[in-house]
Design a protein around this motif. Structure first.
Motif, PDB file in Angstrom:
ATOM      1  N   ALA A   1     -76.216 -43.617  44.870  1.00  0.00           N
ATOM      2  CA  ALA A   1     -75.167 -42.662  45.229  1.00  0.00           C
ATOM      3  C   ALA A   1     -75.577 -41.824  46.434  1.00  0.00           C
ATOM      4  O   ALA A   1     -74.795 -41.641  47.378  1.00  0.00           O
ATOM      5  CB  ALA A   1     -74.854 -41.763  44.042  1.00  0.00           C
ATOM      6  N   LEU A   2     -76.798 -41.315  46.419  1.00  0.00           N
ATOM      7  CA  LEU A   2     -77.267 -40.493  47.540  1.00  0.00           C
ATOM      8  C   LEU A   2     -77.318 -41.294  48.833  1.00  0.00           C
ATOM      9  O   LEU A   2     -77.016 -40.770  49.917  1.00  0.00           O
ATOM     10  CB  LEU A   2     -78.647 -39.918  47.226  1.00  0.00           C
ATOM     11  N   SER A   3     -77.683 -42.572  48.733  1.00  0.00           N
ATOM     12  CA  SER A   3     -77.772 -43.400  49.944  1.00  0.00           C
ATOM     13  C   SER A   3     -76.411 -43.610  50.586  1.00  0.00           C
ATOM     14  O   SER A   3     -76.315 -43.930  51.772  1.00  0.00           O
ATOM     15  CB  SER A   3     -78.405 -44.755  49.619  1.00  0.00           C
TER      16      SER A   3
ATOM     17  N   GLU B   1     -70.382 -34.501  34.599  1.00  0.00           N
ATOM     18  CA  GLU B   1     -70.620 -34.462  36.041  1.00  0.00           C
ATOM     19  C   GLU B   1     -72.061 -34.008  36.269  1.00  0.00           C
ATOM     20  O   GLU B   1     -72.510 -32.999  35.709  1.00  0.00           O
ATOM     21  CB  GLU B   1     -69.651 -33.533  36.757  1.00  0.00           C
ATOM     22  N   TRP B   2     -72.762 -34.760  37.121  1.00  0.00           N
ATOM     23  CA  TRP B   2     -74.173 -34.502  37.415  1.00  0.00           C
ATOM     24  C   TRP B   2     -74.319 -34.174  38.890  1.00  0.00           C
ATOM     25  O   TRP B   2     -73.996 -35.002  39.750  1.00  0.00           O
ATOM     26  CB  TRP B   2     -74.987 -35.735  37.056  1.00  0.00           C
ATOM     27  N   ASP B   3     -74.772 -32.978  39.174  1.00  0.00           N
ATOM     28  CA  ASP B   3     -75.115 -32.585  40.535  1.00  0.00           C
ATOM     29  C   ASP B   3     -76.448 -33.265  40.872  1.00  0.00           C
ATOM     30  O   ASP B   3     -77.488 -32.950  40.283  1.00  0.00           O
ATOM     31  CB  ASP B   3     -75.247 -31.057  40.616  1.00  0.00           C
ATOM     32  N   LEU B   4     -76.431 -34.194  41.797  1.00  0.00           N
ATOM     33  CA  LEU B   4     -77.592 -35.035  42.052  1.00  0.00           C
ATOM     34  C   LEU B   4     -78.740 -34.300  42.738  1.00  0.00           C
ATOM     35  O   LEU B   4     -79.831 -34.852  42.877  1.00  0.00           O
ATOM     36  CB  LEU B   4     -77.181 -36.254  42.878  1.00  0.00           C
ATOM     37  N   HIS B   5     -78.501 -33.062  43.169  1.00  0.00           N
ATOM     38  CA  HIS B   5     -79.566 -32.261  43.768  1.00  0.00           C
ATOM     39  C   HIS B   5     -80.073 -31.164  42.827  1.00  0.00           C
ATOM     40  O   HIS B   5     -81.010 -30.441  43.169  1.00  0.00           O
ATOM     41  CB  HIS B   5     -79.089 -31.618  45.074  1.00  0.00           C
TER      42      HIS B   5
END
Length: 241
Positions: free
Chosen positions: A104-106, A153-157
């Motif tokens: 997802a981040l990529s 929902e997950w905040d990836l940071h």
């Protein structure tokens, strides 16, 4: 045993993933099969098709997802994650989610969503307390009657939050009951899904809808003694609803 997270990229691995998916869920009806060609399309177009291999290069866990969007922007949606029955308890679920996070981040996304059954307390604890995600929305009958789901929902940071020191003595009489202070309410329920009656399910559904409707989010799911579990809710500070 050493495990290795990977992105699946070959037709053989896609077929393995589809077979693992059927085995874990016990699906026999072709209607519920997972098409390996779909996995190839996803991995070639920004989706996540990730697995965990054991020391013998055997696929023992698998997850897939895709890009979603709403008025708040884009996010990665994790559709399904499965772990082989003989490999439960080795942290493979966390490896899968973090592998999806990297995908997802990529692609420039900073949020991930998925759903789970609110009465699966182990899943709730993993999602909320281990990963640090939040239960933001509630979907009644998402998969038909009795198929309620919490939308995560997950905040990836973000980093996982510190756990509260719970001093709650709750029993069966509290199942489906809301309690707690105004800024830290809780909702009690059975820790065993087999103990859930239609009446309790209705009360838990209404409790989630009431609290999430006030702009709160479920951010912890904990087991207590006497066969009881509890969800804790807190304010959302990201400025989005």
């Amino acid at each position: 045993m050493a495990f290795r997270p990977v992105t699946l990229t070959t037709a053989e691995r896609f077929a393995e993933a589809a077979a693992l998916y059927r085995a874990v869920f016990g699906y026999q009806d072709p209607e519920y099969a997972l098409n390996p060609r779909l996995l190839g399309a996803l991995v070639s177009n920004g989706g996540s098709v990730v697995g965990v291999l054991d020391e013998d290069d055997r696929l023992v866990a698998f997850a897939y997802g895709f890009c979603g969007t709403d008025r708040r922007g884009f996010y990665h949606y994790s559709q399904s994650a499965v772990v082989a029955a003989d490999q439960q308890g080795h942290g493979l679920g966390r490896l899968l989610k973090h592998a999806q996070r990297e995908v997802a981040l990529s692609h420039g996304m900073t949020r991930m969503r998925w759903t789970y059954d609110p009465f699966q307390i182990r899943n709730g604890h993993f999602n909320l307390d281990v990963l640090g995600a939040r239960g933001r929305w509630y979907a009644p009958d998402m998969y038909g009657p009795g198929g309620d789901r919490v939308v995560i929902e997950w905040d990836l940071h973000a980093q996982p939050r510190a756990q509260d020191n719970l001093d709650l003595e709750l029993t069966e009489a509290d199942w489906g009951v809301l309690g707690g202070a105004g800024d830290r309410p809780w909702l009690a329920l059975p820790s065993d899904p087999e103990a859930v009656t239609p009446e309790i399910a209705d009360r838990v559904r209404q409790g989630f809808l009431d609290l999430l409707g006030k702009g709160l989010a479920a951010d912890s799911c904990r087991r207590l003694p006497s066969g009881t579990a509890v969800y804790l809710f807190g304010a959302v500070h990201d400025g989005r609803s």
